[in-house]
Design a protein around this motif. Structure first.
Motif, short mmCIF file in Angstrom:
data_model
loop_
_atom_site.label_atom_id
_atom_site.label_comp_id
_atom_site.label_asym_id
_atom_site.label_seq_id
_atom_site.Cartn_x
_atom_site.Cartn_y
_atom_site.Cartn_z
N LEU A 45 103.35 48.27 46.38
CA LEU A 45 103.28 48.02 45.12
C LEU A 45 101.57 47.48 44.75
CD1 LEU A 45 106.02 45.33 44.74
CD2 LEU A 45 105.86 47.80 43.70
N VAL A 46 100.79 47.39 45.59
CA VAL A 46 99.42 46.95 45.41
C VAL A 46 98.52 48.16 45.75
CG1 VAL A 46 97.67 45.18 45.98
CG2 VAL A 46 100.08 44.38 46.09
N PRO A 47 97.84 48.41 44.98
CA PRO A 47 96.53 49.67 45.16
C PRO A 47 95.58 49.08 46.20
CG PRO A 47 96.31 48.75 43.01
CD PRO A 47 97.68 47.97 43.43
N THR A 48 94.87 50.07 46.43
CA THR A 48 93.62 49.72 47.25
C THR A 48 92.34 49.37 46.30
OG1 THR A 48 93.05 52.24 47.61
CG2 THR A 48 94.28 50.81 49.35
N TYR A 49 91.43 48.84 46.88
CA TYR A 49 90.37 48.27 46.16
C TYR A 49 89.00 48.59 47.00
CZ TYR A 49 93.16 46.30 42.27
OH TYR A 49 94.13 46.23 41.33
N ASP A 50 87.98 49.01 46.19
CA ASP A 50 86.69 48.82 46.67
C ASP A 50 85.84 47.78 45.88
OD1 ASP A 50 85.69 50.23 44.42
OD2 ASP A 50 85.18 52.00 45.38
N TYR A 51 84.77 47.50 46.20
CA TYR A 51 84.25 46.35 45.34
C TYR A 51 83.98 46.60 43.73
CZ TYR A 51 81.02 42.83 43.06
OH TYR A 51 80.32 41.88 42.55
N ASN A 52 83.77 47.82 43.52
CA ASN A 52 83.46 48.09 41.99
C ASN A 52 84.66 48.16 41.38
OD1 ASN A 52 80.84 48.64 42.43
ND2 ASN A 52 81.02 50.55 42.82
N LYS A 53 85.86 48.53 41.87
CA LYS A 53 86.82 48.53 41.14
C LYS A 53 87.50 47.23 40.99
CE LYS A 53 91.86 50.51 41.50
NZ LYS A 53 92.80 51.24 42.35
N ILE A 54 87.75 46.24 42.08
CA ILE A 54 88.48 44.97 41.87
C ILE A 54 87.51 44.13 41.17
CG2 ILE A 54 87.33 43.88 43.89
CD1 ILE A 54 90.15 42.72 44.48
N TYR A 55 86.31 44.20 41.19
CA TYR A 55 85.21 43.38 40.26
C TYR A 55 85.56 43.98 38.67
CZ TYR A 55 81.18 41.32 38.02
OH TYR A 55 80.42 40.71 37.04
N PHE A 106 80.21 31.90 45.29
CA PHE A 106 80.18 33.51 45.28
C PHE A 106 79.00 33.60 46.40
CE2 PHE A 106 81.98 32.73 41.53
CZ PHE A 106 83.23 33.76 41.14
N ALA A 107 79.39 34.34 47.35
CA ALA A 107 78.34 34.79 48.38
C ALA A 107 77.81 36.39 47.79
CB ALA A 107 79.05 35.59 49.54
N LEU A 108 76.35 36.19 47.65
CA LEU A 108 75.57 37.40 47.08
C LEU A 108 75.56 38.43 48.29
CD1 LEU A 108 73.03 35.88 44.79
CD2 LEU A 108 75.01 36.97 44.21
N SER A 109 76.11 39.54 48.24
CA SER A 109 76.03 40.61 49.14
C SER A 109 75.79 41.89 48.59
CB SER A 109 77.37 40.76 49.99
OG SER A 109 77.48 41.63 50.73
N SER A 122 73.47 43.28 43.32
CA SER A 122 74.20 42.47 44.24
C SER A 122 75.63 42.30 43.91
CB SER A 122 73.60 40.78 43.93
OG SER A 122 72.27 40.75 44.40
N LYS A 123 76.47 42.07 44.85
CA LYS A 123 77.77 42.04 44.95
C LYS A 123 78.14 40.45 44.82
CE LYS A 123 78.86 46.24 47.33
NZ LYS A 123 79.49 46.67 48.73
N TYR A 124 79.15 39.92 44.03
CA TYR A 124 79.48 38.60 43.94
C TYR A 124 80.98 38.55 44.63
CZ TYR A 124 75.92 37.18 40.89
OH TYR A 124 74.51 36.84 40.16
N ILE A 125 81.07 37.90 45.84
CA ILE A 125 82.02 38.13 46.88
C ILE A 125 82.57 36.43 46.68
CG2 ILE A 125 83.30 38.49 48.81
CD1 ILE A 125 81.77 40.83 47.85
N PRO A 126 83.66 36.49 46.16
CA PRO A 126 84.51 35.05 46.21
C PRO A 126 84.56 34.32 47.39
CG PRO A 126 85.74 36.46 44.80
CD PRO A 126 84.80 37.42 45.77
N ILE A 127 84.24 33.01 47.32
CA ILE A 127 84.38 32.12 48.56
C ILE A 127 85.32 30.82 47.97
CG2 ILE A 127 83.00 31.04 50.36
CD1 ILE A 127 82.69 33.76 50.12
#
Length: 512
Positions: free
Chosen positions: A65-75, A98-101, A109-114
């Motif tokens: 039911l749940v697709p796979t994601y990379d950062y660009n897609k999930i963001y 958000f962790a900047l990575s 920069s990627k914004y990763i939720p914390i």
């Protein structure tokens, strides 16, 4: 009192006394816990988490039911809403940190939720690793009760509209538990310093006032800090300043290229403890000395899936194909490379973290990091991994007795065929041609595909030796100095363009 003897909160203690279960059962329990917590979020409603929870085969249903994601897609589809301050998107509540990575290949920069749930899970895994030190032999456990020097990003985080952003190490240091504060160095004042050079200078200045037993950080920056302390105070080794220093907790990159250099800085052996702590969560840790593998944190806050790293699941640029084959923990095999998908207590769902791992002990669920999905060279089928490169560098540096803390490689055209171009960081006297031969010969022994292609379409290997400072200068120009930033082992795309410009002119082009 040693840190290892500190009484733990009851909830944490309960979490650490977990019954022995199969890895599969542990992971299904974690998955159900994640689904139950997030079932009323927008993501959970769209992908029918309640239906998955009712299924007899929750793992399979989740994958269906749940697709796979990379950062660009999930963001693009989800996380941008959390950055805008919206609640209950992929995880309950509002995301405040958000962790900047930016990794080692992308420039933006990627914004990763914390979340607090993620940080709590990270702390539990950290405590488990601490407790595992009791099983080590000949370990000076008293050193754990000394100061801990954690060299990371600034705790003076960037303030956005309703959130804070910065390095994960900075967020972690800012939220250090009260019971850990007496051990934590460099202390809150220095930790807030944003300028990396100023932070290092402040640490060097305060170094004589500390009794350090543990150092934690990325090898390149810890090594640089120790070298500055030794130089400033004209020491023979770092143990002249910190006689109780016994442990180095490292992660993010393979330690092999740095080991030779570290041995020159110490008067007695350090215990090197590898961790796998990413912005997305605390993934694995080394819990015994007689292994190179790290134990996956299966029973805490992350549900893992493993995608075989092959041409069926990834394109030539290392991008995940649609509907890849994804295995659960009980389906993996030793000796094969997998990319990791994570589902976490911060609202990452089937998220491609970008690292590749290999199981070295399936029964113990122990892995090694072998590289990145986009950090490999396979121009003509040589399938050269970062793990291969690290081993070749280690063998060459030991044989020639030189220190090679950094390196990078790129694939380049060679007439109608191809070649590999290496840049090596080394301040010792070394013959570049001899070093080139050693690395090339080692790779032929380590990798059969490489050996075949060196007699076919991979026509040549070139190698340039540069001062270590040249690599550090490039990182500085890219704004990737200090903290969790690592030098990319394979150069591709925009990063390679900038590196080539830098090598030629000493500068990099700025974005328009």
């Amino acid at each position: 009192m040693a840190l290892i003897d500190i009484s733990l909160p009851r909830s944490v203690a309960r979490a650490l006394r977990l019954p022995a279960k199969s890895p599969r059962r542990q992971q299904i329990r974690v998955l159900k816990k994640l689904l139950k917590k997030a079932r009323f979020t927008e993501f959970g409603q769209k992908y029918r988490f309640d239906e998955i929870l009712l299924s007899k085969h929750a793992g399979k249903k989740f994958q269906q039911l749940v697709p796979t994601y990379d950062y660009n897609k999930i963001y693009a589809e989800w996380w941008h809403k959390t950055l805008e301050g919206k609640r209950d998107i992929c995880w309950p509540g509002k995301i405040k940190y958000f962790a900047l990575s930016s990794g080692t290949s992308e420039s933006a920069s990627k914004y990763i939720p914390i979340t607090n749930d993620l940080m709590r899970g990270n702390r539990i895994v950290m405590i488990k690793q601490l407790l595992s030190l009791r099983t080590y032999h000949d370990i000076p456990v008293k050193s754990i009760g000394k100061g801990w020097l954690m060299l990371g990003g600034s705790t003076d985080l960037q303030k956005g509209p309703g959130y804070y952003a910065g390095d994960l190490s900075g967020i972690t240091a800012k939220k250090v538990p009260f019971w850990f504060s007496p051990f934590y160095k460099p202390g809150k004042k220095i930790a807030r310093t944003r300028d990396w050079n100023s932070k290092i200078e402040a640490i060097v200045e305060e170094a004589p006032n500390w009794d350090i037993g543990f150092v934690v950080g990325v090898p390149a920056w810890i090594q640089m800090c120790m070298e500055k302390i030794i130089e400033r105070y004209q020491l023979n080794s770092i143990h002249d300043m910190w006689p109780n220093l016994a442990f180095f907790v490292h992660g993010g990159v393979s330690f092999e290229p740095y080991k030779h250099g570290f041995n020159k800085l110490v008067a007695k052996p350090l215990t090197f403890i590898e961790t796998y702590l990413a912005s997305e969560g605390f993934i694995a840790y080394q819990d015994r000395q007689d292994t190179h593998g790290m134990k996956l944190a299966l029973n805490d806050h992350i549900f893992f899936e493993f995608v075989p790293f092959n041409n069926d699941n990834f394109d030539a640029d290392g991008n995940l194909v649609e509907n890849p084959e994804a295995l659960m923990i009980h389906q993996v095999e030793e000796g094969k490379d997998y990319a990791i998908l994570l589902s976490t207590t911060a609202g990452a769902w089937r998220y491609l973290i970008g690292d590749t791992v290999r199981f070295v002990d399936k029964e113990r669920c122990e892995i090694i990091i072998t590289g990145r999905t986009k950090h490999f060279l396979s121009l003509v089928g040589e399938h050269l991994s970062v793990d291969n490169m690290n081993k070749a560098i280690k063998l060459a540096s030991e044989e020639l007795n030189v220190n090679i803390p950094e390196y990078t490689v790129a694939g380049i055209p060679h007439g109608l065929f191809f070649a590999h171009q290496w840049w090596i960081a080394c301040d010792d006297a070394v013959d570049p041609e001899l070093l080139r031969q050693k690395i090339d010969d080692s790779l032929k022994e380590l990798n059969d595909d490489y050996a075949v292609e060196r007699n076919s379409a991979l026509k040549e290997v070139y190698l340039n030796v540069l001062p270590v400072s040249k690599f550090m200068e490039f990182m500085h120009l890219k704004g990737k100095i200090g903290g969790q930033h690592k030098f990319p082992r394979v150069m591709k795309g925009k990063m390679f363009e900038d590196w080539a410009t830098f090598i030629e002119t000493g500068t990099i082009s700025k974005p328009a």
